[in-house]
Structures are given as C-alpha cells and as structure tokens.
Enzyme design. Structure first.
Site, PDB file in Angstrom:
ATOM      1  N   PRO A 126       0.804  -1.226   0.000  1.00 24.69           N
ATOM      2  CA  PRO A 126       0.000   0.000   0.000  1.00 24.69           C
ATOM      3  C   PRO A 126       0.838   1.278   0.000  1.00 24.69           C
ATOM      4  O   PRO A 126       0.429   2.293  -0.552  1.00 24.69           O
ATOM      5  CB  PRO A 126      -0.822  -0.134   1.283  1.00 24.69           C
ATOM      6  CG  PRO A 126      -0.985  -1.609   1.466  1.00 24.69           C
ATOM      7  CD  PRO A 126       0.322  -2.194   1.014  1.00 24.69           C
ATOM      8  N   SER A 130       5.595   2.594  -6.848  1.00 26.61           N
ATOM      9  CA  SER A 130       6.752   3.042  -7.631  1.00 26.61           C
ATOM     10  C   SER A 130       7.999   3.126  -6.751  1.00 26.61           C
ATOM     11  O   SER A 130       9.117   2.904  -7.210  1.00 26.61           O
ATOM     12  CB  SER A 130       6.463   4.409  -8.258  1.00 26.61           C
ATOM     13  OG  SER A 130       5.441   4.309  -9.223  1.00 26.61           O
ATOM     14  N   ILE A 155      -1.565  -8.138  -6.236  1.00 26.13           N
ATOM     15  CA  ILE A 155      -0.724  -9.291  -6.540  1.00 26.13           C
ATOM     16  C   ILE A 155      -1.430 -10.219  -7.524  1.00 26.13           C
ATOM     17  O   ILE A 155      -2.500 -10.767  -7.235  1.00 26.13           O
ATOM     18  CB  ILE A 155      -0.367 -10.062  -5.257  1.00 26.13           C
ATOM     19  CG1 ILE A 155       0.252  -9.112  -4.215  1.00 26.13           C
ATOM     20  CG2 ILE A 155       0.566 -11.216  -5.581  1.00 26.13           C
ATOM     21  CD1 ILE A 155       1.476  -8.367  -4.685  1.00 26.13           C
ATOM     22  N   THR A 156      -0.819 -10.406  -8.696  1.00 21.61           N
ATOM     23  CA  THR A 156      -1.362 -11.284  -9.731  1.00 21.61           C
ATOM     24  C   THR A 156      -1.213 -12.742  -9.317  1.00 21.61           C
ATOM     25  O   THR A 156      -0.200 -13.139  -8.757  1.00 21.61           O
ATOM     26  CB  THR A 156      -0.633 -11.041 -11.065  1.00 21.61           C
ATOM     27  OG1 THR A 156      -0.741  -9.662 -11.414  1.00 21.61           O
ATOM     28  CG2 THR A 156      -1.239 -11.881 -12.172  1.00 21.61           C
ATOM     29  N   GLN A 334     -12.396   4.175 -32.294  1.00 26.22           N
ATOM     30  CA  GLN A 334     -12.906   5.252 -33.144  1.00 26.22           C
ATOM     31  C   GLN A 334     -13.349   4.727 -34.511  1.00 26.22           C
ATOM     32  O   GLN A 334     -14.365   5.156 -35.063  1.00 26.22           O
ATOM     33  CB  GLN A 334     -11.832   6.327 -33.323  1.00 26.22           C
ATOM     34  CG  GLN A 334     -11.509   7.114 -32.063  1.00 26.22           C
ATOM     35  CD  GLN A 334     -12.705   7.908 -31.532  1.00 26.22           C
ATOM     36  OE1 GLN A 334     -13.340   7.505 -30.572  1.00 26.22           O
ATOM     37  NE2 GLN A 334     -13.009   9.019 -32.184  1.00 26.22           N
ATOM     38  N   ILE A 335     -12.575   3.797 -35.054  1.00 28.83           N
ATOM     39  CA  ILE A 335     -12.931   3.227 -36.356  1.00 28.83           C
ATOM     40  C   ILE A 335     -14.235   2.438 -36.278  1.00 28.83           C
ATOM     41  O   ILE A 335     -15.078   2.510 -37.177  1.00 28.83           O
ATOM     42  CB  ILE A 335     -11.780   2.338 -36.870  1.00 28.83           C
ATOM     43  CG1 ILE A 335     -10.583   3.223 -37.263  1.00 28.83           C
ATOM     44  CG2 ILE A 335     -12.216   1.481 -38.056  1.00 28.83           C
ATOM     45  CD1 ILE A 335      -9.318   2.451 -37.562  1.00 28.83           C
ATOM     46  N   GLU A 361       4.488  -3.198 -13.134  1.00 30.25           N
ATOM     47  CA  GLU A 361       5.940  -3.390 -13.226  1.00 30.25           C
ATOM     48  C   GLU A 361       6.664  -2.090 -13.585  1.00 30.25           C
ATOM     49  O   GLU A 361       7.623  -2.080 -14.355  1.00 30.25           O
ATOM     50  CB  GLU A 361       6.259  -4.495 -14.234  1.00 30.25           C
ATOM     51  CG  GLU A 361       5.694  -5.822 -13.762  1.00 30.25           C
ATOM     52  CD  GLU A 361       6.266  -7.001 -14.504  1.00 30.25           C
ATOM     53  OE1 GLU A 361       7.462  -6.962 -14.874  1.00 30.25           O
ATOM     54  OE2 GLU A 361       5.535  -7.962 -14.691  1.00 30.25           O
TER      55      GLU A 361
END
Length: 380
Positions: A126, A130, A155-156, A334-335, A361
């Site tokens: 927490p 960075s 956490i993956t 957008q397209i 990461e």
C-alpha cells in the site's frame, strides 16, 4: 524485425493454440470476472508454464524471444490469460531459478513448471508502489526461522498461486540494502489472501492482497543472501518488463486485427469504410507503431539472451509497447464507432485491458526515469 524460420513456426504454433483454446473464452472471462482454470492444464501441456527454466528443474527452457512471442500471441486474443502467463514465468519461476539454491530449485520449480501449479510475486505494498524500496513488511530472524508480518497488494495470481516469491525488510537501518527475498507456500499458517480486486481490465486475471501475520519461514526458504532482495527484484523486473511489453504488443495487435476486419467488411453508402483515406491513415499509423513496438520488445529479448545489459532496452520496450497499445485500442474504437463501445467486439475489452501495461511493473513515468538514468550513465 525478420524472424528466423524457427521462431516463425513457433509463432504459428502458439497462434493456432491461442485461437483454438483461449480466444473462444476471452469475453466470458471478462464479463464474469472468472479465473480461467480451464486454460491452465492446456498452457501446461504446451510447456508455457516453464518457459524460463531448464528441463533439469522441470521446465521447458526456451529463449526469451520465444517467451515474448508466446505472451504476445496469447495476449492478442486474451489479455487476462497473457498476464497470468507473464507473471507466473517472469516474476515467480525466474527469480527462483536465477537466485535460488540447488535445493530450492529442485523443490519449488517442478510443481510450477510442469505440474500445473501457479506462481506469484509479492513486491507492491500500500505504501510501496513506484517506490519499491519503501517496503514496510518485516521479517525478523528467530533462530533458524524468520517471522514475517505485513501486507502486499495488487498481486497477480494471488488466490490461485501455490508458490510465492516476496520481499520483506530484515534490517531497517540499511534501507533498500536491508530488504530480503523469501519463498513462501500457500497454506502456511498466518498467510492469508484478501478479497479479489474488482478491476477495470484484465478481469479474468486474479489480483488480490496478501496478508502475513506471524508467518514462520525457515531460513532455508530465504531467496538469496540477506539484504539482496531489492537488487534481485529489480533484476527480475528488467525481464518482467519484456513480459509487459509483450502483453501490450499482443493487445495492440488484437486491436488492429479487429479494426482491419471491420474496415474491410463494414459498409457505409455501399462501400467499405476502409476505402476512406482517413481510416486508411489511422490503420497505417497503428501498424507502424505496433511494428516499432515489436522491434523494441524483440531487441530487448535478444539482448537478454545474449547476456548483454538490457535494462534500458526492456524499459523502452515496455514503455513504447504500452503506449502503442493505448493508441491502437483508442483508434480501433474510433474506427468501429458506437460498435466499438459495446461488447460485440473485443476492442472495448482491449481498451480497458491495456491500461495495466502503463502501470504494472513500473509506470510509464518510472520507465522514462530508468531510460534517462541509463542514458546519463552511458550504459545500455
């Protein structure tokens, strides 16, 4: 970049697998926010869970370029499965192989490389995102064991992982040099996993908090020397950024795939919208950015395989591919117009999924710091 025949054949193999086994489930995983348990045995059978580990320890060792291609092609159809694959390989199996003792490698790697178990990586807290050196979790040594307390977040593979690599402060007076890495198994007393996060994207991927309350870790499960944890994890993240670059690249290509097909088949006033120059120019810009991103990612992978320093290259690959993914998914939307805002097409899912690539990461801002620092040092 022109690939060798071997790597092109490998890409085709993974592409066919991803289209047949993963793509049909991608929308459901996102809508229902369910982990793709059914994909894991198939990924294992393809050898994709042990890509960075030699056969000696249960892996199916490939070069980093093959690994990047695999993450790219899986992510091209399903970002959630791509991030599961990336986190497992580059953030769990790699540091155990790279920094572990012979006993640790033989004990912990075969189950997560060949037996269908999943790994996870605990760095973020927490108050330490960075600023990874701001870790607050602590491990205090008592005899031949460590007592771990603290919390990790975002956490993956948190609720599905069986093997965790994580950091804790073991000597507060030494700052980053007082952080040590450990290997931890799920089910250890005092170790609990928090509620799964309700995320904007990659909703089929499992992300949650980890809580440690008096967890006992034997000293034999310390990963590397005391105080080397921060250094080990920074080295791990160098390789992990190739993974996230590959994820962003695959998502970008998936967005372009969708936009191209739509431009060729959707008609207005009796003509495909792809006949319009403004559409053609955006498709060209998307393709150009994706090809540049692919070259950055592959160059970083080749540098890693050659044993060269690749810190700047991996940061560049991650940064550029992430932003190329954002650009491609935006203009694909957008397209497609209002169709791109619905779940009828994968573009809206890709648009949400790719945001993680600019955060996980190391944010895009952190990548720019890494790149500039390496340049100022005169290093690669």
């Amino acid at each position: 970049m022109i690939l060798s025949e071997h790597h092109e054949k490998y890409r085709q193999k993974i592409r066919e697998f991803a289209l047949a086994e993963i793509a049909p489930h991608a929308q459901r995983l996102d809508e229902q926010q369910v982990f793709p348990h059914e994909h894991i045995p198939k990924l294992n059978e393809m050898g994709l869970l042990g890509m960075v580990v030699p056969e000696k320890y249960g892996g199916y060792f490939t070069d980093t370029l093959e690994y990047a291609i695999a993450v790219e092609e899986v992510s091209r159809v399903c970002g959630s499965t791509g991030i599961i694959l990336a986190a497992h390989n580059s953030l769990c199996t790699y540091p155990i192989y790279q920094f572990g003792t012979e006993e640790q490698k033989k004990k912990y790697l075969p189950p997560v490389c060949r037996e269908g178990e999943l790994g996870s990586f605990g760095l973020t807290e927490p108050s330490a995102g960075s600023d990874a050196a701001g870790t607050k979790s602590t491990a205090v040594k008592e005899g031949d064991k460590w007592i771990l307390n603290g919390t990790k977040c975002f956490i993956t593979n948190a609720t599905v992982g069986t093997t965790f690599v994580m950091t804790a402060v073991t000597d507060k007076s030494k700052g980053a040099k007082g952080i040590t890495a450990f290997i931890l198994k799920s089910g250890t007393p005092g170790f609990t996993v928090g509620k799964k996060e309700n995320k904007m994207g990659l909703r089929g991927s499992d992300t949650a908090f980890l809580h440690f309350d008096g967890v006992e870790i034997p000293d034999e499960d310390r990963l590397g020397p005391e105080g080397d944890g921060f250094k080990e994890f920074m080295m791990t993240l160098d390789g992990g950024r190739i993974s996230i670059g590959s994820l962003g690249l695959g998502l970008a290509q998936g967005a372009l795939d969708c936009a191209l097909e739509y431009a060729k088949t959707h008609e207005e006033n009796g003509r495909p919208i792809g006949d319009r120059q403004n559409i053609q120019f955006k498709l060209a810009d998307m393709s150009m950015q994706i090809e540049a991103a692919r070259n950055f990612v592959y160059e970083a992978a080749l540098a890693k395989d050659s044993g060269k320093k690749f810190t700047r290259l991996s940061a560049t690959a991650k940064l550029y591919a992430s932003e190329a993914g954002r650009y491609a998914s935006y203009w694909a939307g957008q397209i497609l117009g209002d169709n791109g805002y619905t779940e009828r097409y994968p573009v809206e899912r890709i648009y949400r999924d790719v945001k993680l690539c600019e955060i996980g990461e190391g944010t895009s801002e952190i990548q720019r710091l890494v790149i500039s620092r390496e340049l100022l040092r005169g290093t690669s």
